[in-house]
Structure formats: structure tokens, C-alpha cells
Design a protein around this motif. Structure first.
Motif, PDB file in Angstrom:
ATOM      1  N   GLY A 167      52.940  39.335  52.280  1.00  0.00           N
ATOM      2  CA  GLY A 167      51.939  40.090  53.028  1.00  0.00           C
ATOM      3  C   GLY A 167      50.945  40.839  52.158  1.00  0.00           C
ATOM      4  N   ARG A 168      51.028  40.671  50.866  1.00  0.00           N
ATOM      5  CA  ARG A 168      50.102  41.352  49.960  1.00  0.00           C
ATOM      6  C   ARG A 168      48.916  40.454  49.634  1.00  0.00           C
ATOM      7  NH1 ARG A 168      53.769  45.445  48.153  1.00  0.00           N
ATOM      8  NH2 ARG A 168      54.242  46.278  50.185  1.00  0.00           N
ATOM      9  N   PRO A 169      47.839  41.026  49.134  1.00  0.00           N
ATOM     10  CA  PRO A 169      46.644  40.193  48.887  1.00  0.00           C
ATOM     11  C   PRO A 169      46.873  39.187  47.766  1.00  0.00           C
ATOM     12  CG  PRO A 169      46.334  42.409  48.044  1.00  0.00           C
ATOM     13  CD  PRO A 169      47.588  42.443  48.824  1.00  0.00           C
ATOM     14  N   PRO A 170      46.047  38.144  47.729  1.00  0.00           N
ATOM     15  CA  PRO A 170      46.137  37.177  46.621  1.00  0.00           C
ATOM     16  C   PRO A 170      45.708  37.837  45.302  1.00  0.00           C
ATOM     17  CG  PRO A 170      44.726  36.349  48.389  1.00  0.00           C
ATOM     18  CD  PRO A 170      45.012  37.761  48.690  1.00  0.00           C
ATOM     19  N   ILE A 171      46.084  37.195  44.234  1.00  0.00           N
ATOM     20  CA  ILE A 171      45.839  37.780  42.914  1.00  0.00           C
ATOM     21  C   ILE A 171      44.944  36.854  42.102  1.00  0.00           C
ATOM     22  CG2 ILE A 171      46.905  38.496  40.750  1.00  0.00           C
ATOM     23  CD1 ILE A 171      49.373  39.216  42.329  1.00  0.00           C
ATOM     24  N   LEU A 208      54.839  46.996  39.356  1.00  0.00           N
ATOM     25  CA  LEU A 208      53.594  46.788  40.104  1.00  0.00           C
ATOM     26  C   LEU A 208      53.465  45.324  40.506  1.00  0.00           C
ATOM     27  CD1 LEU A 208      50.860  48.162  40.903  1.00  0.00           C
ATOM     28  CD2 LEU A 208      49.968  47.260  38.778  1.00  0.00           C
ATOM     29  N   TRP A 209      53.789  44.457  39.552  1.00  0.00           N
ATOM     30  CA  TRP A 209      53.688  43.023  39.839  1.00  0.00           C
ATOM     31  C   TRP A 209      54.671  42.617  40.926  1.00  0.00           C
ATOM     32  CZ3 TRP A 209      49.907  40.040  38.302  1.00  0.00           C
ATOM     33  CH2 TRP A 209      50.011  38.679  38.569  1.00  0.00           C
ATOM     34  N   LYS A 210      55.868  43.193  40.850  1.00  0.00           N
ATOM     35  CA  LYS A 210      56.881  42.877  41.864  1.00  0.00           C
ATOM     36  C   LYS A 210      56.393  43.305  43.244  1.00  0.00           C
ATOM     37  CE  LYS A 210      61.847  43.143  42.461  1.00  0.00           C
ATOM     38  NZ  LYS A 210      63.015  43.995  42.229  1.00  0.00           N
ATOM     39  N   GLU A 211      55.772  44.469  43.269  1.00  0.00           N
ATOM     40  CA  GLU A 211      55.226  44.952  44.537  1.00  0.00           C
ATOM     41  C   GLU A 211      54.138  44.009  45.057  1.00  0.00           C
ATOM     42  OE1 GLU A 211      55.643  47.326  46.676  1.00  0.00           O
ATOM     43  OE2 GLU A 211      57.466  48.046  45.707  1.00  0.00           O
ATOM     44  N   LEU A 212      53.268  43.584  44.140  1.00  0.00           N
ATOM     45  CA  LEU A 212      52.128  42.759  44.567  1.00  0.00           C
ATOM     46  C   LEU A 212      52.557  41.385  45.033  1.00  0.00           C
ATOM     47  CD1 LEU A 212      49.469  43.626  41.862  1.00  0.00           C
ATOM     48  CD2 LEU A 212      49.397  44.209  44.265  1.00  0.00           C
TER      49      LEU A 212
END
Lengths: 343, 476
Positions: B310-314, B302-306
Motif C-alpha cells: 500500500g505504499r507508493p512506488p519507488i 525506512l526501506w522496510k516501511e516503504l
């Protein structure tokens, strides 16, 4: 010793006028004795006993002084004699010695070693919390505290007279609501007032968050009570109403030997307001301690008391039965009251 | 010496000689304790050795009957709370009070105005979806005063605006530069609002469509209340906490449902179970919840995906930092304590906090210290001191005492950390929150200059927890 000059022995009167300065000399009641205490090691001047000129007659130094002198000769650093070493420094890093310290010092050590701050529960903070911006001269909250610019009209009064009546809570010893104070003291066990105060606060919080009570018409509250919807927003009023509504008006005093035949004569005695409140709070506390705690942790007792208070207002508490029983007994025994006859 | 004492000594002497054996006693305390010229022991000796053989008490005499009161106590027959209920009651979080008044003119934090610096000193409400997300990540604590008010609302303090600025900084990268990962440790006095500041940060993250991940209590990670297992193939051995991770995954899903459902899987994670084709991140995390033993690989996937472009900030949060700054309560196979950094979740967080791993899409890592329940962590305390000195541009940084024991790993991790100090409120902020208290009907007083100043001073120059206690909690 008889007085040297006896005035009464003269046969005729002699005009005797004592001089005013010799008549009455003011003298201190206690004479100050010359100091005879022993000096400490670090006293600047030598001990008073040490006045002898002869070397062999002088008293020996203290052990520390001697050790210091010796170490000076040997070129070492001897014991520190200017200042005593605190016990904390002596036992520092010495686990065994620390274990043998008195409990007070152990607690202090522990408190110092753990990084967390004080864990008190007072309602004010003794630690000042600086705001994030590093202000060299923080405002301690006193700058805007300008006193009333009233000129002193009354001569001889420096700061003017206070306007009467004094605002509520301005007296140091009576600054809180009197019923809150009384109930807090009645909640207190083993002199732990802070715990009682916390419980009081939790009780009021519970009253504030509990739903609006439904009043039982068979058990009317005090006349002039506000509508129940106002109660949760004013928890002190809620508390007062619950306590005052179930408070008995009188108590029954059993007078021994007044009725004859070994039966105690029951005489109703009126109670004052504080006494009435005390009685009802004790009933409420008794009922609350019979309830079961449903949660766990610190707030259990407070919650039970709050539930009991709500039950009082709703007319469900057994304190009402006790109140009615006492009143009934009082009515039955009112013939026993002997009023002092007027003449 | 008095004559009686003299006599006594003398008699003891003879007694000693009579009773003591020929060999010396092993301890001084073992010397005889018998009193001399006393016949009471002999008189009270019970020759039969049985109890209760004495004559019955005379009629009419009072006897001590300790069982007397027992008859009267009534056994409580009401239903006991079932196991777990008491704790649930204690940990229950109530976020509304129906008796409190609705505050007129209370505005909600929204996506547009969440990071607006002009909010400073205002009390802003939290919308329902934000409250749900925050509740899911356990950002609310039972000791906080949410249960007194109609609905959750927070004061936007100066520190909150600083956090908002951080969020803005992480979101808006200058052209041609990588997005920033900002890291902060929140420090401050007890009850100064550190946990609430994390909550505000998380709320702003939720509003700005960030992925919000929060570890609500550092103590829960290290106190060995959840199961653990060595991570296969790790060198040195790391340990996974499967149930905890599964629970964390479920919290992440609840808090970020929309975002996770909208992202499809790009990478091809190697998991012990097959993934359906074209699945999104929510389905991936769901699989991790169903199979707790695979929860860590799922979290990693999941972390790798995030962290794909182009993914949202965390937003990463942790409360109770000092708990994870040392050895945990878990034991290794060699019966040695496992360092907290060897637990996968903690290591994951610490890697981001220390700046070892950056968030490619930008993000904010917030860790709050605690003052009421925290083990001593000299490394953390020292690192905070150094960081504060560095921020104040002090000429001489504090030096570590080289002879003191230190957790080297913690020291290494906190080498270049920045702190955000949560201090006292200003009087304007205090006035604003007290007006909110009064408008909610929880404070029955006229909020004027003198009253605010009095309470502000009583609260140790604006410590918000103390202020709440002094004004709304009716704490005498």
C-alpha cells in the motif's frame, strides 16, 4: 667539341632548311634510371641481383625466410613473413616491454585500453550518434539539404552564380566574428588554441549571465551603443563595446635623436582598428591577471576577464585611465607631428 | 679516422690507464667522463669553496640580476576565499538566468500530463517544487546548461517517453498480478543526455508521487572520502558509510517530505534509540540524521516501511555506474581493497538493479553510465553488449573471452539487465529545442530548416550536448 658543320665558315649563303622533326626533339628532362632498389621480404618478384643460374652464386634468403623454410621442414609454424607484425601485437600483455615503448605508443595503448571515448572539446562531433531506432540507412543530414533550384542562367557556370553579398560566415577562414577571433588569439598561450576558445566561450557565457551593467556617465561608451539592458543578450556586442570603448586612438612613438639633447621626441601615431583593439585587449588581460581568482578549476581566468570587461563597460576599470593618459600625451605632443609639406 | 680523433683516442687511452683502478668498474656508465687536454676544470676550481668571493663587477658593466623584477610585484592584499569556498563556487548550481527571456507558451510538466506520450518533441518546464526536489537529490550537475535559461525546462525526447512508459508500466499492474520492478541501464555516447534522462525520470517520479531516491555520483560512494565501519553481524563483512547514509537520508527527506510525513510506522524496527509512539517516516529518518552511527539501521527500517503493501512506488537512481562495478578505495582490516558490493548502500542498489530484490509496490531502478569520468569496467561493458544483442534479438550473443580477467560479482549482478540506449535526437526534436533556445534569447539566429540541419549535423547527428555547445554556448 666544335660542331662538325660550321655554317659560318661558308662564304656564300646556302639555303639550309632543317627538317621540322629533327629540329627540336622533346625529351624528358629526367631520365628514368632502371630500378635498383632492394626488394622487401614480401615482394612478389625476386630481387634483381638474383639472376644467376648457379645455386651457389645466389644470395641467401632473409633470416625470416630461412626460419620459415626451416620450420616448414620441421612441420612447425614459422614466423609470419607475408605481413609484418605490428609492435602493438608484439608487446601485447608484456608490461615490461610496454613500459619501454615510446610515449606516443604508450598513450595510444592507454587510450585504447580505457573504455571511455575521446575527450576532445571541439564544437562538433566526429562521432555519429545513431538515433535509438535501428535505422539501416541513417539520414546523415544531407537528404534535406536540397540546393537552390536556380537554373544556370550564365553560360559556362555549372552550378549558378552565388548571390552576393555572401552570407556572413560563409568564408572558411573568416566564419567567426572578427573580434571574437582576435580576442581568442590574444587569449591563447603556448599555442593552445582550443583552451583559448573554451575560455572565450566561458567569457561570453559569463557576460550573458551577469546582471545588466550600470553605465558611468563620466566614462561614455561608444556613440550609438545600445542601452545596457540589451547587452547581456548579445554577448559578442557586449565584448565589442567593452573593448572598443577603452581602445586608444593613438600610440606614442618615441623618436630618438629628433628632439636633440638626448631626449626622445614623442610623436603620436594613429592606430588602425585591429591595433586599437589589440592594445585594449592587452590592457584588459593585464588587469584581469592581477585580479584574484575566487573559485577553482578551469574557468577562473575566463571569469576574471569577464569581470574586467564588465568593469570596462561600467567605467571602473583602470584601462580607462591608461587610455586617457595616452590621449592627453597625444594632445600635448601633437606639435611634434611633421606633416609632409604640399607643393 | 681523422687525425684529431686519432690523437684524442690515444690520449684517452693513457688517461684511462692512469685514472682507472685495478679492479674492473661495476658499470659501463661509470667510466671516466673527463675530457682530455682540458684545463678548464682546474681554472674554474674555487680553492676556498665559498660562493660569491669573486671581485665585485666593474662599474658600468651589466650584471644579471634575477631579483630585479621582484620589487615591482605588488602583493595582493584582497581577501582570500575561505577554505571550502572555492570548491563550493566550482560546484555551485545555478538554475536561472535573469537576462534570459521568458519563453511564451512554455508549459509545465504536471501530474496528469507527466507520462503522456503526446509530449514527445516538446520542451516542458519544471515546476518549482520539482526543481526543489531535484536539487535536493543533486540531480542537476554544474556542467549542464541550466544556468543559461530563465528556469529549468527539458526536452521530452523519444527516450524520455520510453522512461515515462516504464513509469506507467510500474504504476499500473494488471489485475491480480504483483506490481513490476523495472530496471534499466542508460547508455550512450558522451554528452548524449544520460544524466539528464535520469533527471527527467526523477522529475516524473516526483510528479507522480513516487518516493525518489538518487545516488548522484557513483564515485563519491567508493573513493573513500567518507568514513566507513564494518556492519556488526554481517557475514561476509559488509561496511556502512554512516555520514554518507545520513546525508542520503536528509536528501530523501527533502525530496519526499510530503509523502514521508504522511506515512506512519507500521513495523516495529529495532533501533538503538527509542522511537516516539505514532511517529511517521520523516521523524524516523530525522533520527537517522541526528545519529549518523545509526543511519544505516534507520535506512534499512525506512526501506522496510516503504516496501510494506500500500505504499507508493519507488524510483532508485544512480549516476556513474562503472565506479561501483569493482573494488572501492576503502581498505579492510586485512589491508585489502573492499569490493564496492560490500558497501551497504551500493549492495542495496545493486540488489535492486540486478533484480535479486524486487520492489513490492512497483518501481523503477535507473543507472546511468558515464563516458567522461569512468574507470574501465570490462564486466559492465560486456554486460551492456550482451544486453543490447539480446534486445536486438541477435542470433549469436557476444562471448566473454574466458582468459580475460573479470570481476565475477559484477558480471553476476548484471547477468540479465536491460539497457536503454540514449542516442541522437531526431531533427524535429533538435528543431524544437533550438526554437526554445531562440525564444529564450540565447540563440540569435533564424531557426529554419537549413540552420537546424547544419547544427544537427555538426552535433554528430543530433548529440544534444554537442548541439547545445554549437548553438548556445558560442563554442567556436
Amino acid at each position: 667539341m666544335p660542331p662538325r658543320l660550321n655554317l659560318l665558315s661558308f662564304s656564300r649563303q646556302i639555303p639550309y632548311r632543317p627538317k621540322p622533326q629533327t629540329q627540336w626533339r622533346i625529351q624528358p628532362a629526367v631520365r628514368i634510371a632502371p630500378a635498383q632498389c632492394r626488394a622487401y621480404v614480401d615482394a612478389k618478384d625476386p630481387a634483381p641481383a638474383d639472376r644467376s643460374k648457379r645455386v651457389d652464386a645466389k644470395p641467401l634468403d632473409t633470416v625470416s625466410d630461412e626460419a620459415r623454410a626451416t620450420s616448414e621442414v620441421m612441420g612447425e609454424t614459422g614466423p609470419e613473413t607475408e605481413q609484418g607484425t605490428p609492435v602493438e601485437d608484439v608487446v601485447k600483455g608484456d608490461k615490461e616491454a610496454q613500459a619501454k615503448l615510446p610515449k606516443v605508443m604508450q598513450d595510444k595503448l592507454k587510450a585504447n585500453s580505457s573504455g571511455s571515448g575521446p575527450k576532445g572539446t571541439r564544437s562538433y562531433s566526429t562521432a555519429s550518434t545513431p538515433t535509438t531506432g535501428a535505422d539501416p540507412y541513417p539520414d546523415m543530414g544531407l537528404l534535406t539539404f536540397n540546393p537552390d533550384p536556380v537554373a544556370p542562367d550564365v553560360p559556362g557556370v555549372k552550378f549558378g552564380l552565388p548571390s552576393l553579398p555572401l552570407p556572413k560566415g560563409s568564408h572558411l577562414k573568416y566564419r567567426y566574428d572578427d573580434i571574437v577571433d582576435q580576442v581568442t588569439n590574444l587569449l591563447m598561450r603556448h599555442g593552445r588554441k582550443s583552451v583559448a576558445q573554451r575560455n572565450m566561450s566561458l567569457i561570453l557565457q559569463h557576460l550573458r549571465t551577469s546582471p545588466i551593467p550600470t553605465i558611468n556617465p563620466a566614462r561614455p561608451l561608444l556613440p550609438g551603443a545600445p542601452p545596457p539592458s540589451h547587452l547581456p543578450l548579445n554577448p559578442i556586442l557586449y565584448l565589442t563595446l567593452a573593448i572598443d570603448s577603452v581602445a586608444p586612438l593613438l600610440r606614442i612613438r618615441s623618436q630618438r635623436g629628433a628632439a636633440g639633447g638626448g631626449v626622445a621626441l614623442q610623436i603620436p601615431v594613429p592606430l588602425g582598428q585591429r591595433q586599437r583593439r589589440r592594445t585594449s585587449v592587452e590592457w584588459i588581460l593585464g588587469n584581469a591577471s592581477k585580479r584574484r581568482t575566487m573559485g577553482s578549476g578551469k574557468g577562473g581566468f575566463a571569469q576574471r576577464i569577464a569581470q574586467e570587461l564588465i568593469a570596462c563597460v561600467e567605467g571602473k576599470s583602470s584601462a580607462w585611465e591608461r587610455r586617457n593618459a595616452i590621449h592627453k600625451l597625444g594632445v600635448a605632443a601633437r606639435a611634434n607631428i611633421v606633416m609632409p609639406r604640399r607643393r | 679516422m681523422a687525425s684529431s680523433t686519432c690523437l684524442r683516442r690515444f690520449s684517452q687511452l693513457s688517461l684511462d690507464r692512469a685514472t682507472q683502478p685495478a679492479f674492473a668498474p661495476r658499470s659501463l656508465l661509470a667510466a671516466t667522463q673527463a675530457s682530455c687536454f682540458s684545463t678548464s676544470a682546474a681554472r674554474h676550481a674555487n680553492p676556498t669553496g665559498k660562493k660569491g668571493m669573486g671581485a665585485a663587477p666593474k662599474r658600468g658593466t651589466k650584471t644579471l640580476n634575477v631579483k630585479k623584477g621582484r620589487k615591482d610585484t605588488v602583493k595582493d592584499l584582497s581577501k582570500k576565499p575561505s577554505p571550502g569556498d572555492r570548491k563550493a563556487m566550482r560546484k555551485r548550481i545555478v538554475l536561472s538566468n535573469n537576462n534570459a527571456l521568458e519563453v511564451p507558451g512554455l508549459k509545465d510538466l504536471e501530474k496528469d500530463n507527466a507520462l503522456d506520450p503526446s509530449n514527445e518533441g516538446k520542451v516542458m518546464g519544471l515546476a518549482e517544487n520539482v526543481v526543489d526536489a531535484l536539487r535536493a537529490v543533486e540531480a542537476f550537475k554544474p556542467s549542464q546548461g541550466w544556468s543559461l535559461f530563465r528556469r529549468p525546462a527539458t526536452l521530452m525526447r523519444k527516450e524520455t517517453i520510453q522512461v515515462a512508459q516504464l513509469l506507467k508500466e510500474a504504476e499500473e499492474a494488471p489485475e491480480g498480478q504483483a506490481k513490476k520492478t523495472l530496471r534499466r541501464i542508460l547508455t550512450g555516447q558522451r554528452m548524449s543526455g544520460k544524466s539528464t534522462l535520469i533527471l527527467q525520470g526523477l522529475a516524473m517520479g516526483v510528479l507522480r508521487d513516487w518516493v525518489v531516491i538518487h545516488l548522484p555520483e557513483g564515485q563519491d560512494l567508493v573513493n573513500a572520502h567518507t568514513e566507513y565501519a564494518p556492519l556488526p553481524g554481517s557475514q561476509p563483512t559488509q561496511y556502512t558509510q554512516d555520514l554518507y547514509t545520513a546525508n542520503l537520508l536528509s536528501q530523501i527527506i527533502k525530496a519526499n517530505e510530503k509523502i514521508l510525513a504522511s506515512i506512519n510506522i507500521n513495523t516495529n524496527p529495532s533501533l538503538p534509540f527509542p522511537l516516539p509512539a505514532n511517529s511517521n517516516l520523516k521523524q524516523l529518518a530525522d533520527l537517522g540524521i541526528i545519529n549518523p552511527e545509526a543511519s544505516w539501521p534507520v535506512f534499512a527500517a525506512l526501506w522496510k516501511e516503504l516496501t510494506q503493501p500500500g505504499r507508493p512506488p519507488i524510483m532508485l537512481g544512480l549516476d556513474g555506474l562503472s565506479h561501483v562495478m569493482g573494488e572501492s578505495q576503502y581498505m579492510s582490516a586485512e589491508v585489502k581493497r573492499i569490493h564496492a558490493f560490500d558497501l551497504t548502500i551500493v549492495r542495496h542498489f545493486i540488489d535492486h538493479l540486478s533484480g535479486k530484490v524486487a520492489l513490492p509496490n512497483g518501481g523503477l531502478v535507473l543507472a546511468a553510465t558515464t563516458k567522461s569520468n569512468s574507470p574501465t569496467s570490462p564486466a559492465l561493458d560486456f554486460s551492456i553488449q550482451v544486453a543490447e544483442a539480446r534486445q536486438n534479438k541477435a542470433s549469436d550473443l557476444p562471448q566473454w573471452n574466458p582468459y580475460a580477467n573479470v570481476d565475477q560479482r559484477a558480471m553476476e549482478a548484471l547477468k540479465d539487465i536491460e539497457v536503454l540506449k540514449v542516442g541522437g535526437m531526431s531533427k524535429e526534436e533538435a528543431r524544437s529545442i533550438m526554437e526554445y533556445y531562440a525564444a529564450s534569447g540565447m540563440l540569435r539566429a533564424k531557426v529554419d530548416e537549413g540552420f537546424v540541419t547544419e547544427k544537427w549535423s555538426l552535433a554528430g547527428m543530433g548529440n544534444i550536448g554537442e548541439l547545445e555547445r554549437a548553438s548556445v554556448r558560442l563554442r567556436v
